[in-house]
Each structure stands twice: as C-alpha cells, then as structure tokens.
Motif scaffolding. Structure first.
Motif, PDB file in Angstrom:
ATOM      1  N   VAL A   9      46.665  32.407  44.989  1.00 46.36           N
ATOM      2  CA  VAL A   9      45.833  32.444  43.801  1.00 46.36           C
ATOM      3  C   VAL A   9      46.702  32.136  42.599  1.00 46.36           C
ATOM      4  N   THR A  10      46.082  31.651  41.547  1.00 48.58           N
ATOM      5  CA  THR A  10      46.853  31.353  40.340  1.00 48.58           C
ATOM      6  C   THR A  10      46.156  31.915  39.114  1.00 48.58           C
ATOM      7  N   PHE A  11      45.680  33.145  39.201  1.00 44.92           N
ATOM      8  CA  PHE A  11      44.946  33.736  38.087  1.00 44.92           C
ATOM      9  C   PHE A  11      45.849  34.011  36.893  1.00 44.92           C
ATOM     10  N   ALA A  12      45.269  33.852  35.715  1.00 41.04           N
ATOM     11  CA  ALA A  12      46.000  34.129  34.487  1.00 41.04           C
ATOM     12  C   ALA A  12      45.577  35.434  33.858  1.00 41.04           C
ATOM     13  N   LEU A  13      44.332  35.863  34.054  1.00 46.19           N
ATOM     14  CA  LEU A  13      43.805  36.998  33.318  1.00 46.19           C
ATOM     15  C   LEU A  13      43.326  38.066  34.296  1.00 46.19           C
ATOM     16  N   VAL A  14      44.215  38.959  34.707  1.00 51.02           N
ATOM     17  CA  VAL A  14      43.836  40.007  35.636  1.00 51.02           C
ATOM     18  C   VAL A  14      44.293  41.380  35.151  1.00 51.02           C
ATOM     19  N   SER A  15      44.674  41.509  33.881  1.00 52.89           N
ATOM     20  CA  SER A  15      45.248  42.755  33.393  1.00 52.89           C
ATOM     21  C   SER A  15      44.274  43.916  33.511  1.00 52.89           C
ATOM     22  N   ALA A  16      42.977  43.644  33.434  1.00 53.33           N
ATOM     23  CA  ALA A  16      41.991  44.716  33.505  1.00 53.33           C
ATOM     24  C   ALA A  16      41.967  45.363  34.883  1.00 53.33           C
ATOM     25  N   LEU A  17      42.515  44.684  35.889  1.00 52.04           N
ATOM     26  CA  LEU A  17      42.492  45.204  37.249  1.00 52.04           C
ATOM     27  C   LEU A  17      43.810  45.865  37.646  1.00 52.04           C
ATOM     28  N   MET A  18      44.801  45.886  36.733  1.00 49.75           N
ATOM     29  CA  MET A  18      46.100  46.462  37.071  1.00 49.75           C
ATOM     30  C   MET A  18      45.973  47.948  37.399  1.00 49.75           C
ATOM     31  N   ALA A  19      46.685  48.371  38.427  1.00 52.09           N
ATOM     32  CA  ALA A  19      46.614  49.779  38.811  1.00 52.09           C
ATOM     33  C   ALA A  19      47.858  50.175  39.574  1.00 52.09           C
ATOM     34  N   LYS A  37      29.387   6.285  34.706  1.00 46.77           N
ATOM     35  CA  LYS A  37      30.346   5.282  34.242  1.00 46.77           C
ATOM     36  C   LYS A  37      31.603   5.900  33.635  1.00 46.77           C
ATOM     37  N   SER A  38      31.494   7.122  33.174  1.00 45.98           N
ATOM     38  CA  SER A  38      32.656   7.867  32.677  1.00 45.98           C
ATOM     39  C   SER A  38      32.339   9.351  32.796  1.00 45.98           C
ATOM     40  N   LEU A  39      33.397  10.173  32.887  1.00 46.23           N
ATOM     41  CA  LEU A  39      33.202  11.595  33.153  1.00 46.23           C
ATOM     42  C   LEU A  39      34.022  12.438  32.194  1.00 46.23           C
ATOM     43  N   ILE A  40      33.367  13.451  31.628  1.00 43.74           N
ATOM     44  CA  ILE A  40      34.044  14.474  30.831  1.00 43.74           C
ATOM     45  C   ILE A  40      34.115  15.727  31.691  1.00 43.74           C
ATOM     46  N   LEU A  41      35.324  16.209  31.939  1.00 45.04           N
ATOM     47  CA  LEU A  41      35.553  17.396  32.762  1.00 45.04           C
ATOM     48  C   LEU A  41      36.068  18.509  31.861  1.00 45.04           C
ATOM     49  N   ASP A  42      35.292  19.559  31.712  1.00 46.40           N
ATOM     50  CA  ASP A  42      35.575  20.612  30.738  1.00 46.40           C
ATOM     51  C   ASP A  42      36.134  21.855  31.430  1.00 46.40           C
ATOM     52  N   VAL A  43      37.411  22.165  31.171  1.00 47.54           N
ATOM     53  CA  VAL A  43      38.027  23.390  31.694  1.00 47.54           C
ATOM     54  C   VAL A  43      38.514  24.284  30.558  1.00 47.54           C
ATOM     55  N   ARG A  44      37.913  24.140  29.397  1.00 50.89           N
ATOM     56  CA  ARG A  44      38.282  25.015  28.278  1.00 50.89           C
ATOM     57  C   ARG A  44      37.898  26.462  28.602  1.00 50.89           C
ATOM     58  N   ASN A  45      38.763  27.380  28.220  1.00 48.43           N
ATOM     59  CA  ASN A  45      38.541  28.815  28.424  1.00 48.43           C
ATOM     60  C   ASN A  45      38.414  29.187  29.901  1.00 48.43           C
ATOM     61  N   ASN A  46      38.896  28.329  30.775  1.00 43.19           N
ATOM     62  CA  ASN A  46      38.870  28.609  32.213  1.00 43.19           C
ATOM     63  C   ASN A  46      40.186  29.282  32.596  1.00 43.19           C
ATOM     64  N   PRO A  47      40.154  30.557  33.036  1.00 42.22           N
ATOM     65  CA  PRO A  47      41.400  31.286  33.303  1.00 42.22           C
ATOM     66  C   PRO A  47      42.078  30.923  34.606  1.00 42.22           C
ATOM     67  N   GLY A  48      41.414  30.132  35.459  1.00 44.98           N
ATOM     68  CA  GLY A  48      42.058  29.707  36.697  1.00 44.98           C
ATOM     69  C   GLY A  48      41.306  30.150  37.928  1.00 44.98           C
ATOM     70  N   GLY A  49      42.053  30.388  39.014  1.00 48.59           N
ATOM     71  CA  GLY A  49      41.427  30.762  40.271  1.00 48.59           C
ATOM     72  C   GLY A  49      42.255  30.316  41.447  1.00 48.59           C
ATOM     73  N   LEU A  50      41.610  29.753  42.449  1.00 53.66           N
ATOM     74  CA  LEU A  50      42.254  29.416  43.709  1.00 53.66           C
ATOM     75  C   LEU A  50      42.850  28.018  43.698  1.00 53.66           C
ATOM     76  N   VAL A  51      44.088  27.904  44.186  1.00 50.44           N
ATOM     77  CA  VAL A  51      44.732  26.597  44.306  1.00 50.44           C
ATOM     78  C   VAL A  51      43.921  25.683  45.224  1.00 50.44           C
ATOM     79  N   ASP A  52      43.403  26.257  46.323  1.00 50.70           N
ATOM     80  CA  ASP A  52      42.621  25.452  47.266  1.00 50.70           C
ATOM     81  C   ASP A  52      41.433  24.787  46.583  1.00 50.70           C
ATOM     82  N   THR A  53      40.801  25.499  45.665  1.00 48.44           N
ATOM     83  CA  THR A  53      39.636  24.948  44.967  1.00 48.44           C
ATOM     84  C   THR A  53      40.051  23.787  44.076  1.00 48.44           C
TER      85      THR A  53
END
Length: 479
Positions: free
Chosen positions: A12-22, A220-236
C-alpha cells in the motif's frame, strides 16, 4: 517463529492514515502483548527501509519502536482498527450512504449514493442535517455529524433534515456502503474527464468501465483528475497505468539494502490521445506513482501544483490475534529514477487554484469556450458538475469571484505584485494592476477575489449574467 513474518498481505502507499494510528491496548493479556511485540520487532528489524536492527529495538514496546522510527506511515493496528483499515482499502463503510459538506448554514448532503439507505429513505441533495436521533446536529463540524450517523450495520438511526422551509425526520437502517471513487464525464470536442478520488481495490475496475464508455462516445483527449487523492494500492495504479503504457517500469523501489525491485507494467496498451493529469499539493502516494510514470513516458502532461511528496511503499503484515502492522519497506522512484519522497511531482504547467486548474485543463484539451454556472452548492463547467468549485460572493451589492479563475477563463496570466500590493493580470494586450481595495479586490485566507464588473471592463470577452441566486460567467480564451 519463522524467519519471515507470518502473512504478507499487500503493498500500500497511503499518505493519510494518522487517524488510524494506535498502540497495543493496555488491557491486553501480557503474554499476547509480548508475542505481538516480538512479531513487530522482527518485522521492523528485518523489513523497515531505515535499516534498523532487531538488536537496536530490544526491550522496547510497540509504541517505542514505532515512535523511534519517526515514520508516520509505519502503523500498528489492533484487531478492530485493522478491520477499519481493511474497509478503507475496500472503500467500504457502514452508514446512511451520502456524502456531506458544510457551509455557513450547517452540514448538508452533497451526494446521495445509489441504492443507499439515504436514497431509500428519501433524503435529497442539499438537505441540511438538523438532528440525529433527536439530538441537535453540529453546524460547525462535519466529523461530529458523521460520527453520529455511522454505526453498526443493521441498526437504525433517525435523521432530521431541513429542506427549504420545511423540516422532516426519516428513520433509516444503516447498511454497508461502497463509496464511489471514480467519476467520469464527456465534454464537447471529444474531451473526456475522469476523476479518481482514491486508489482502492476496485478503482481500477471502475476506471476500465468508465474509460470504455468515454471511448464509445469518441474520445479524443482525456483529463485525469487526481487532485486531493491521498493514494491507495500500488496494484490499482499499476492496472490503470496499463491503459497508457504497453510495457515498462511503473516505479523503481529501493529497500533497506539498496536493492531495486521494480514494479512492472506488462501487457498494457497505448491510448494514443493527449492526456492531461490534474494534480495538486494533496495528491499523494499512488497518485504520484501514476502521475510520475505517465509523465516519464511522455504519455501525459501534469497540470496543477507540486504534489505531496509521499514516495515510500508500505507492506501489511497480519499478526497474531488478528492485529496487523503496516511498515515502510521501500522508497520508490519514477521510471526515470526521479525522487518523489519529500519532493513530489513537478507539474508541466503550474496552475494554482482549483477552478483555474480545471479551466486550464479544458483549454489545453481543446475547449476554448468555457461557461461556469453557479447556484447554491452546485457549480458546473459547460453544464458538467465537477468538484473544482468557483469561489464567489457578494460584497456591498457587487459580485466578487476568484481572480485566478477569471484569469484562466480569458487565458490571461496572473501574478501577485508584493511591492505594489496588487494582483497583476496580463495578456497580449497589456497588464492590468488591480489594487487591494474594498470595491476592487478582496483577499480572504490567502485567496484573492476581484470585482467581476471591473474585470469585465479590462477583459470585455467575459460575459456575466445574474438571475436570483444563479450566476453565469463565460469567456472564450483569447477572444
């Protein structure tokens, strides 16, 4: 105990998981705590990218070991927290099935998911949540309202909402919700748009389906928006990259011994159309993996701001008692071996501000004529709703709107002149310096808003219409 950890789950390559720290609960049995501590020590001592040894960790508790790493991405999960984290990976939660937002009137519904308890109960977009189980709902905290609504699957909750001048209460049964993470729209001139909000386990499948639908309409052309996306699985990210690159390296990885074990793209295809990635300072992890790869292969141009800079890879290991450890095992580099960690991806076209970024992408993709319609909580660009927004408000009877957004609409450049305390907007015909004055330019929270009528005097191609709460702003770039 075996030399290798008991169960290797996934990268996994998550950036925002601080709320789950324990850390391990103090109430756990000592023997069980000792076993988990031994497992954590072995995994960190053999796998953590820092190269720390088991000997150096001797005698330390789980909390001490993790704190000593000074690595926010290495996290211990109790059984309950691991379940929550797994649901996060699967993009599932239990609740009413609606997205919420907040404004000066309180917390309101921004999206109702298909087939959800909220839809079944008849809740609607723009309903304001006034009470949960008869207890008044906070008007200043989304988290407080959300925490009251989520709960055990099958349990009931009463939601009171304000709809216009009326108030109504509905009872719904909480159920599992798979939150949509991929949205797509088709614009004119064959321009397609896909937004990925996170790289969950099924985001790649949703991407496949929605890309195919756009292609069927003549993409004919594509806009791919990943703004504010914290990440997830490398496989995906890897599976999505296969739509753009036939064969190659997705990322180079460097472990504690400096060994590169690259993640490969194999059996892919080439889209063979212009691709533009929208990214910002909150695009992290798998978002940077995909953006960096497509940028390195000259498949896409990145528009926006320098990304977050989360260039490390985590592995999940399941421990005894169904607890788990997420540990940083590698740093990753782009296919051209560019560093990402604490650096980020540099955009090809730097644009600040969500509206300006999206308008710039539309222009670059082949749509010079852009109309923004604003009403209540809804903002559309050429009739299509996206999450970019377009900041505006009325002050002393005059309409003010985001300076960057307006400049983008007309295709002008915008800079802040610190010496003169002005916003300078320039095009081929010259530069207009707009001073910070109540009737001309207002700055709020670091964002500048210009009097729209004044802006239209400088750039007459801007067309503005107001009717009640509805505002329409249109311009053709350069005309």
């Amino acid at each position: 105990m075996k030399n290798q950890p008991r169960l290797k789950k996934m990268k996994v390559t998550f950036a925002l998981v601080s709320a789950l720290m324990a850390v391990l609960p103090a109430s756990a049995a000592l023997a069980q705590e000792d076993l988990q501590t031994m497992q954590v020590r072995e995994i960190i001592g053999k796998m953590h990218v820092s190269g720390v040894t088991e000997e150096a960790l001797a005698g330390q508790s789980i909390k001490q070991m993790i704190d000593g790493l000074k690595d926010p991405y290495t996290v211990f999960f109790s059984k309950e927290e691991f379940g929550q984290f797994s649901s996060f990976l699967e993009n599932n939660y239990v609740g009413m099935g609606a997205r919420i937002g907040i404004d000066e009137k309180g917390v309101y519904l921004t999206e109702i998911f298909a087939g959800s308890a909220a839809e079944i109960a008849g809740l609607q977009r723009d309903d304001y949540i006034r009470a949960v189980d008869g207890v008044p709902a906070s008007t200043t905290s989304i988290d407080e309202v959300r925490n009251k609504i989520i709960g055990v699957e099958g349990s009931k909750v009463k939601i009171t909402v304000a709809r216009g001048e009326k108030e109504l209460t509905v009872e719904l049964t909480r159920k599992g919700v798979n939150v949509p993470e991929v949205y797509s729209h088709s614009f004119t001139n064959g321009v397609g748009y896909i937004q990925i909000t996170d790289f969950s386990s099924d985001a790649d499948e949703d991407f496949d389906t929605q890309l195919a639908a756009l292609q069927a309409k003549g993409l004919k052309s594509l806009i791919l928006d990943v703004r504010n996306n914290p990440g997830g699985l490398v496989d995906t990210a890897q599976n999505i990259a296969k739509h753009f690159v036939k064969d190659g390296v997705l990322i180079h990885t460097r472990d504690r011994n400096g060994v590169d074990d690259p993640v490969l793209i194999q059996g892919g295809s080439e889209l063979s159309i212009p691709v533009y990635i929208l990214a910002n300072e909150n695009s992290a992890s798998a978002s940077e993996v995909l953006s960096g790869a497509l940028q390195d292969y000259n498949v896409a141009k990145v528009i926006g701001m320098q990304t977050y800079g989360k260039g490390s890879v985590q592995q999940l290991y399941q421990l005894d008692n169904d607890s788990a450890l997420k540990v940083t095992i590698e740093e990753y580099l782009t296919p051209n071996k560019r560093k990402v960690n604490k650096v980020g991806i540099t955009p090809d076209v730097k644009v600040d501000g969500p509206a300006a970024q999206f308008i710039t992408a539309l222009h670059t993709a082949g749509i010079p004529d852009v109309q923004v319609d604003i009403s209540n909580h809804l903002v559309t660009f050429n009739g299509v709703e996206v999450s970019s927004g377009f900041g505006n408000f009325h002050e002393n009877g005059k309409l003010f709107a985001t300076s960057r957004g307006l400049a983008a609409l007309v295709g002008a450049n915008i800079t802040w002149n610190e010496a003169n305390h002005t916003v300078d907007i320039s095009d081929s015909k010259g530069t207009h310096a707009i001073p910070v004055e109540d009737d001309k330019l207002i700055i709020e929270n670091g964002t500048s808003y210009v009097n729209v009528d004044l802006f239209a005097q400088y750039f007459p191609q801007l067309q503005v219409k107001e009717q009640g709460d509805h505002v329409s702003i249109r311009a053709v770039k350069g005309n």
